[in-house]
Write a protein that holds these residues in place. Sequence first.
Motif, PDB file in Angstrom:
ATOM      1  N   GLN A   6       0.834  -1.199   0.000  1.00  0.00           N
ATOM      2  CA  GLN A   6       0.000   0.000   0.000  1.00  0.00           C
ATOM      3  C   GLN A   6       0.875   1.258   0.000  1.00  0.00           C
ATOM      4  OE1 GLN A   6      -2.534  -0.421   3.422  1.00  0.00           O
ATOM      5  NE2 GLN A   6      -3.836  -1.970   2.472  1.00  0.00           N
ATOM      6  N   LEU A   7       1.954   1.212   0.785  1.00  0.00           N
ATOM      7  CA  LEU A   7       2.874   2.348   0.839  1.00  0.00           C
ATOM      8  C   LEU A   7       3.585   2.537  -0.499  1.00  0.00           C
ATOM      9  CD1 LEU A   7       4.407   1.801   4.397  1.00  0.00           C
ATOM     10  CD2 LEU A   7       2.829   3.603   3.706  1.00  0.00           C
ATOM     11  N   THR A   8       3.896   1.436  -1.160  1.00  0.00           N
ATOM     12  CA  THR A   8       4.523   1.516  -2.476  1.00  0.00           C
ATOM     13  C   THR A   8       3.591   2.166  -3.486  1.00  0.00           C
ATOM     14  OG1 THR A   8       5.848  -0.472  -2.037  1.00  0.00           O
ATOM     15  CG2 THR A   8       5.568   0.174  -4.332  1.00  0.00           C
ATOM     16  N   VAL A   9       2.325   1.770  -3.453  1.00  0.00           N
ATOM     17  CA  VAL A   9       1.328   2.383  -4.342  1.00  0.00           C
ATOM     18  C   VAL A   9       1.179   3.869  -4.022  1.00  0.00           C
ATOM     19  CG1 VAL A   9      -1.121   2.424  -4.955  1.00  0.00           C
ATOM     20  CG2 VAL A   9       0.064   0.241  -4.736  1.00  0.00           C
ATOM     21  N   LEU A  10       1.194   4.197  -2.720  1.00  0.00           N
ATOM     22  CA  LEU A  10       1.112   5.601  -2.315  1.00  0.00           C
ATOM     23  C   LEU A  10       2.272   6.397  -2.896  1.00  0.00           C
ATOM     24  CD1 LEU A  10      -0.088   7.925  -0.633  1.00  0.00           C
ATOM     25  CD2 LEU A  10       1.274   7.093   1.312  1.00  0.00           C
ATOM     26  N   ARG A  11       3.467   5.803  -2.919  1.00  0.00           N
ATOM     27  CA  ARG A  11       4.645   6.486  -3.468  1.00  0.00           C
ATOM     28  C   ARG A  11       4.447   6.780  -4.958  1.00  0.00           C
ATOM     29  NH1 ARG A  11       7.790   3.381  -1.436  1.00  0.00           N
ATOM     30  NH2 ARG A  11       8.823   2.099  -2.999  1.00  0.00           N
ATOM     31  N   ILE A  12       3.857   5.854  -5.665  1.00  0.00           N
ATOM     32  CA  ILE A  12       3.582   6.069  -7.093  1.00  0.00           C
ATOM     33  C   ILE A  12       2.563   7.191  -7.276  1.00  0.00           C
ATOM     34  CG2 ILE A  12       2.603   5.017  -9.170  1.00  0.00           C
ATOM     35  CD1 ILE A  12       3.767   2.345  -8.207  1.00  0.00           C
ATOM     36  N   ASP A  69      10.342   3.171  -6.909  1.00  0.00           N
ATOM     37  CA  ASP A  69      11.556   3.955  -6.631  1.00  0.00           C
ATOM     38  C   ASP A  69      12.048   4.667  -7.884  1.00  0.00           C
ATOM     39  OD1 ASP A  69      11.397   2.938  -4.094  1.00  0.00           O
ATOM     40  OD2 ASP A  69      12.989   1.453  -4.374  1.00  0.00           O
ATOM     41  N   LYS A  70      12.102   3.930  -8.984  1.00  0.00           N
ATOM     42  CA  LYS A  70      12.605   4.512 -10.227  1.00  0.00           C
ATOM     43  C   LYS A  70      11.666   5.579 -10.769  1.00  0.00           C
ATOM     44  CE  LYS A  70      16.334   2.197 -10.211  1.00  0.00           C
ATOM     45  NZ  LYS A  70      16.238   1.854  -8.793  1.00  0.00           N
ATOM     46  N   ILE A  71      10.363   5.384 -10.579  1.00  0.00           N
ATOM     47  CA  ILE A  71       9.393   6.384 -11.022  1.00  0.00           C
ATOM     48  C   ILE A  71       9.607   7.694 -10.264  1.00  0.00           C
ATOM     49  CG2 ILE A  71       6.939   7.013 -11.011  1.00  0.00           C
ATOM     50  CD1 ILE A  71       6.316   4.060 -11.587  1.00  0.00           C
ATOM     51  N   LEU A  72       9.787   7.606  -8.946  1.00  0.00           N
ATOM     52  CA  LEU A  72       9.976   8.801  -8.123  1.00  0.00           C
ATOM     53  C   LEU A  72      11.285   9.514  -8.459  1.00  0.00           C
ATOM     54  CD1 LEU A  72       9.122  10.650  -5.780  1.00  0.00           C
ATOM     55  CD2 LEU A  72      10.281   9.055  -4.227  1.00  0.00           C
ATOM     56  N   THR A  73      12.384   8.779  -8.477  1.00  0.00           N
ATOM     57  CA  THR A  73      13.684   9.412  -8.723  1.00  0.00           C
ATOM     58  C   THR A  73      13.772   9.947 -10.155  1.00  0.00           C
ATOM     59  OG1 THR A  73      14.669   7.261  -9.275  1.00  0.00           O
ATOM     60  CG2 THR A  73      14.887   8.017  -6.998  1.00  0.00           C
ATOM     61  N   SER A  74      13.211   9.219 -11.112  1.00  0.00           N
ATOM     62  CA  SER A  74      13.232   9.679 -12.501  1.00  0.00           C
ATOM     63  C   SER A  74      12.412  10.957 -12.657  1.00  0.00           C
ATOM     64  CB  SER A  74      12.682   8.593 -13.433  1.00  0.00           C
ATOM     65  OG  SER A  74      13.501   7.441 -13.404  1.00  0.00           O
TER      66      SER A  74
END
Length: 198
Positions: A6-12, A69-74
């Motif tokens: 859920q936290l990963t989806v929130l990050r996206i 992670d890659k979506i956020l940093t990119s």
Amino acid sequence: MVLPNQLTVLRIILTPVFFFLFLSGEPVLIQISAAVYIIAAITDWYDGWLARKFNYITEWGKFLDPLADKILTSAAFLALVIVGILELWMVLLIIFRDILITGLRVWADYKKISFSTSKSAKWKTFFQMTFQYYLLLIYTLKSIEPLNREYARLFEILFDKDFIYYTMLAITIFTVYTGITYFISNWSLIKKIIDNKN
């Protein structure tokens, strides 16, 4: 869906919010974007900690977490390109390398083949993230008008174009280097994945 996922989806979900706010050109929204980015970064650490501590490790999580992670940093690197801080070609090289390796690792996990992360790759991530945090922090502080007026000379030094260019160039070269060495050191495993198509 377990909490780490859920936290990963929130990050996206937070990534386009950060991107929009950061590029808004409005000082207050830029400052809010920094808070959004920090929250997203914290979810990255926290979901990993939860997954390890309570064994909330799922196939879905192993696929989605590195992708998030890659979506956020990119997105953050591209935002810094759009505002004129970083060079596009450097960022594209970094994104291409990271997506390629992440895709390879996900594919390997699917094939039940484990790739180890090298120390140089961990240092690559550290250098990338440290510099990204630095640029986002200084850019955000610079958007606060009283600070920008009072410390204009300091911001000029911290945002020195040559410093940013050559630091990012070094990070880009090191990133590409770790990608090449990753393929070389894991070539036998990569061949095994290719041969095992089923």
